[in-house]
Scaffold this motif. Structure first.
Motif, PDB file in Angstrom:
ATOM      1  N   MET A  18      32.269  67.866 -32.203  1.00 30.52           N
ATOM      2  CA  MET A  18      32.748  66.564 -31.809  1.00 30.52           C
ATOM      3  C   MET A  18      33.813  66.731 -30.714  1.00 30.52           C
ATOM      4  O   MET A  18      34.629  67.635 -30.777  1.00 30.52           O
ATOM      5  N   LYS A  19      33.797  65.843 -29.755  1.00 31.71           N
ATOM      6  CA  LYS A  19      34.707  65.961 -28.614  1.00 31.71           C
ATOM      7  C   LYS A  19      36.088  65.361 -28.917  1.00 31.71           C
ATOM      8  O   LYS A  19      36.212  64.458 -29.738  1.00 31.71           O
ATOM      9  N   ILE A  20      37.088  65.892 -28.215  1.00 32.65           N
ATOM     10  CA  ILE A  20      38.465  65.401 -28.260  1.00 32.65           C
ATOM     11  C   ILE A  20      38.809  64.925 -26.846  1.00 32.65           C
ATOM     12  O   ILE A  20      38.431  65.568 -25.860  1.00 32.65           O
ATOM     13  N   TYR A  21      39.553  63.831 -26.769  1.00 39.87           N
ATOM     14  CA  TYR A  21      39.895  63.236 -25.478  1.00 39.87           C
ATOM     15  C   TYR A  21      41.396  63.033 -25.346  1.00 39.87           C
ATOM     16  O   TYR A  21      42.101  62.830 -26.338  1.00 39.87           O
ATOM     17  N   GLN A  22      41.854  63.046 -24.114  1.00 45.10           N
ATOM     18  CA  GLN A  22      43.219  62.666 -23.781  1.00 45.10           C
ATOM     19  C   GLN A  22      43.169  61.201 -23.349  1.00 45.10           C
ATOM     20  O   GLN A  22      42.318  60.816 -22.548  1.00 45.10           O
ATOM     21  N   ILE A  23      44.076  60.385 -23.882  1.00 41.71           N
ATOM     22  CA  ILE A  23      44.142  58.978 -23.484  1.00 41.71           C
ATOM     23  C   ILE A  23      44.974  58.882 -22.215  1.00 41.71           C
ATOM     24  O   ILE A  23      46.060  59.448 -22.124  1.00 41.71           O
ATOM     25  N   ARG A  24      44.428  58.159 -21.247  1.00 41.57           N
ATOM     26  CA  ARG A  24      45.119  58.021 -19.956  1.00 41.57           C
ATOM     27  C   ARG A  24      45.098  56.570 -19.501  1.00 41.57           C
ATOM     28  O   ARG A  24      44.264  55.778 -19.932  1.00 41.57           O
ATOM     29  N   CYS A  25      45.986  56.274 -18.612  1.00 41.15           N
ATOM     30  CA  CYS A  25      46.063  54.961 -17.976  1.00 41.15           C
ATOM     31  C   CYS A  25      44.884  54.818 -17.014  1.00 41.15           C
ATOM     32  O   CYS A  25      44.567  55.746 -16.289  1.00 41.15           O
ATOM     33  N   ASP A  26      44.241  53.673 -17.020  1.00 35.85           N
ATOM     34  CA  ASP A  26      43.214  53.370 -16.027  1.00 35.85           C
ATOM     35  C   ASP A  26      43.912  52.632 -14.892  1.00 35.85           C
ATOM     36  O   ASP A  26      44.338  51.480 -15.050  1.00 35.85           O
ATOM     37  N   ASN A  27      44.054  53.281 -13.759  1.00 39.21           N
ATOM     38  CA  ASN A  27      44.839  52.745 -12.642  1.00 39.21           C
ATOM     39  C   ASN A  27      44.284  51.463 -12.036  1.00 39.21           C
ATOM     40  O   ASN A  27      44.936  50.853 -11.199  1.00 39.21           O
ATOM     41  N   ARG A  28      43.099  51.059 -12.447  1.00 41.01           N
ATOM     42  CA  ARG A  28      42.541  49.806 -11.928  1.00 41.01           C
ATOM     43  C   ARG A  28      43.167  48.583 -12.588  1.00 41.01           C
ATOM     44  O   ARG A  28      42.894  47.462 -12.209  1.00 41.01           O
ATOM     45  N   TYR A  29      44.008  48.831 -13.598  1.00 39.50           N
ATOM     46  CA  TYR A  29      44.623  47.756 -14.359  1.00 39.50           C
ATOM     47  C   TYR A  29      46.145  47.838 -14.249  1.00 39.50           C
ATOM     48  O   TYR A  29      46.705  48.904 -14.027  1.00 39.50           O
ATOM     49  N   ARG A  30      46.790  46.697 -14.448  1.00 39.64           N
ATOM     50  CA  ARG A  30      48.252  46.664 -14.416  1.00 39.64           C
ATOM     51  C   ARG A  30      48.815  47.476 -15.578  1.00 39.64           C
ATOM     52  O   ARG A  30      48.182  47.590 -16.628  1.00 39.64           O
ATOM     53  N   VAL A  31      50.007  48.035 -15.375  1.00 42.14           N
ATOM     54  CA  VAL A  31      50.649  48.865 -16.400  1.00 42.14           C
ATOM     55  C   VAL A  31      51.962  48.225 -16.843  1.00 42.14           C
ATOM     56  O   VAL A  31      52.614  47.534 -16.066  1.00 42.14           O
ATOM     57  N   PHE A  84      39.515  57.827 -20.891  1.00 40.98           N
ATOM     58  CA  PHE A  84      39.514  58.993 -21.765  1.00 40.98           C
ATOM     59  C   PHE A  84      39.019  60.199 -20.987  1.00 40.98           C
ATOM     60  O   PHE A  84      37.941  60.146 -20.399  1.00 40.98           O
ATOM     61  N   ARG A  85      39.807  61.258 -20.995  1.00 43.17           N
ATOM     62  CA  ARG A  85      39.425  62.509 -20.348  1.00 43.17           C
ATOM     63  C   ARG A  85      39.067  63.519 -21.428  1.00 43.17           C
ATOM     64  O   ARG A  85      39.893  63.831 -22.289  1.00 43.17           O
ATOM     65  N   GLU A  86      37.844  64.017 -21.383  1.00 44.75           N
ATOM     66  CA  GLU A  86      37.443  65.033 -22.357  1.00 44.75           C
ATOM     67  C   GLU A  86      38.321  66.265 -22.163  1.00 44.75           C
ATOM     68  O   GLU A  86      38.449  66.786 -21.062  1.00 44.75           O
ATOM     69  N   ILE A  87      38.920  66.709 -23.268  1.00 47.21           N
ATOM     70  CA  ILE A  87      39.888  67.799 -23.161  1.00 47.21           C
ATOM     71  C   ILE A  87      39.664  68.885 -24.204  1.00 47.21           C
ATOM     72  O   ILE A  87      40.366  69.883 -24.223  1.00 47.21           O
ATOM     73  N   GLY A  88      38.680  68.711 -25.080  1.00 48.22           N
ATOM     74  CA  GLY A  88      38.441  69.738 -26.088  1.00 48.22           C
ATOM     75  C   GLY A  88      37.422  69.315 -27.109  1.00 48.22           C
ATOM     76  O   GLY A  88      36.683  68.353 -26.923  1.00 48.22           O
ATOM     77  N   ILE A  89      37.435  70.051 -28.234  1.00 49.31           N
ATOM     78  CA  ILE A  89      36.479  69.792 -29.301  1.00 49.31           C
ATOM     79  C   ILE A  89      37.159  69.873 -30.660  1.00 49.31           C
ATOM     80  O   ILE A  89      38.177  70.548 -30.825  1.00 49.31           O
ATOM     81  N   LEU A  90      36.558  69.175 -31.616  1.00 48.57           N
ATOM     82  CA  LEU A  90      36.973  69.231 -33.023  1.00 48.57           C
ATOM     83  C   LEU A  90      35.936  70.039 -33.758  1.00 48.57           C
ATOM     84  O   LEU A  90      34.770  69.668 -33.815  1.00 48.57           O
ATOM     85  N   GLU A  91      36.371  71.184 -34.306  1.00 47.74           N
ATOM     86  CA  GLU A  91      35.501  72.058 -35.102  1.00 47.74           C
ATOM     87  C   GLU A  91      36.180  72.318 -36.441  1.00 47.74           C
ATOM     88  O   GLU A  91      36.853  73.333 -36.625  1.00 47.74           O
ATOM     89  N   PRO A  92      36.016  71.387 -37.400  1.00 50.52           N
ATOM     90  CA  PRO A  92      36.665  71.593 -38.709  1.00 50.52           C
ATOM     91  C   PRO A  92      36.183  72.885 -39.369  1.00 50.52           C
ATOM     92  O   PRO A  92      35.030  73.281 -39.213  1.00 50.52           O
TER      93      PRO A  92
END
Length: 187
Positions: A1-14, A178-186
């Motif tokens: 299963m993939k792991i993601y980093q949550i990031r700001c989408d620059n197309r939207y106001r912050v 979401f930027r894929e940054i790794g995996i979950l391997e329990p």
């Protein structure tokens, strides 16, 4: 299963703090300790860079991430987090006068593969992780919460499980990426 980093989408106001100096003390310890006991609703405003506005990137976000963390509208709390795990804390904030919540993620893990993960660490005695290129997580408990940080990091990176990412996409919420940054391997 993939792991993601949550990031700001620059197309939207912050969201930006109205007075970052005056609000600094309320955010101290975020992602490390509970903040609810001393919390005061902080005022934010939505901001778009003029260059982004010219590109048409000044839309209103449904959910957003920026310097202080992940922001969700109060009205979407039950939709996004129906189970409300105790490791996730939601503090009220006002963005342009509207009720939003700032997430304080207290779920951490140190159960990762140090050989297969790629981190950048401080050179001081603590050797704290400050940047993550790739991570292999073995901790199965991150799946039930959906969001987490690494215990021995500066906690500036908020990670999401595939299940959380799928949920946000199914809801059609805009404003974060979401930027894929790794995996979950329990184990």
């Amino acid at each position: 299963m993939k792991i993601y980093q949550i990031r700001c989408d620059n197309r939207y106001r912050v969201p930006l703090l109205v007075d970052s100096k005056a609000s600094e003390s309320y955010l101290e310890g975020k992602e490390w300790i509970s903040l609810l006991d001393s919390w005061q609703p902080l005022p934010f405003y939505f901001y778009s860079d003029p260059k982004d506005i010219r590109k048409g990137w000044d839309k209103r976000a449904d959910i957003c991430a920026y310097l202080e963390g992940l922001f969700i509208p109060q009205s979407l709390l039950d939709t996004i987090f129906p189970a409300k795990p105790p490791e996730l804390e939601f503090s009220p904030v006002l963005i342009d006068g509207e009720d939003w919540l700032l997430l304080n993620c207290l779920k951490t893990t140190k159960d990762y593969d140090p050989e297969r993960s790629k981190f950048h660490r401080d050179n001081d005695d603590r050797r704290q992780i400050y940047m993550i290129d790739y991570v292999v997580i073995h901790d199965p408990t991150v799946e039930s919460v959906g969001l987490f940080t690494l215990e021995d990091s500066n906690r500036s990176t908020l990670f999401a499980t595939q299940t959380f990412v799928d949920h946000i996409h199914q809801l059609g919420l805009k404003g974060i990426s979401f930027r894929e940054i790794g995996i979950l391997e329990p184990r």
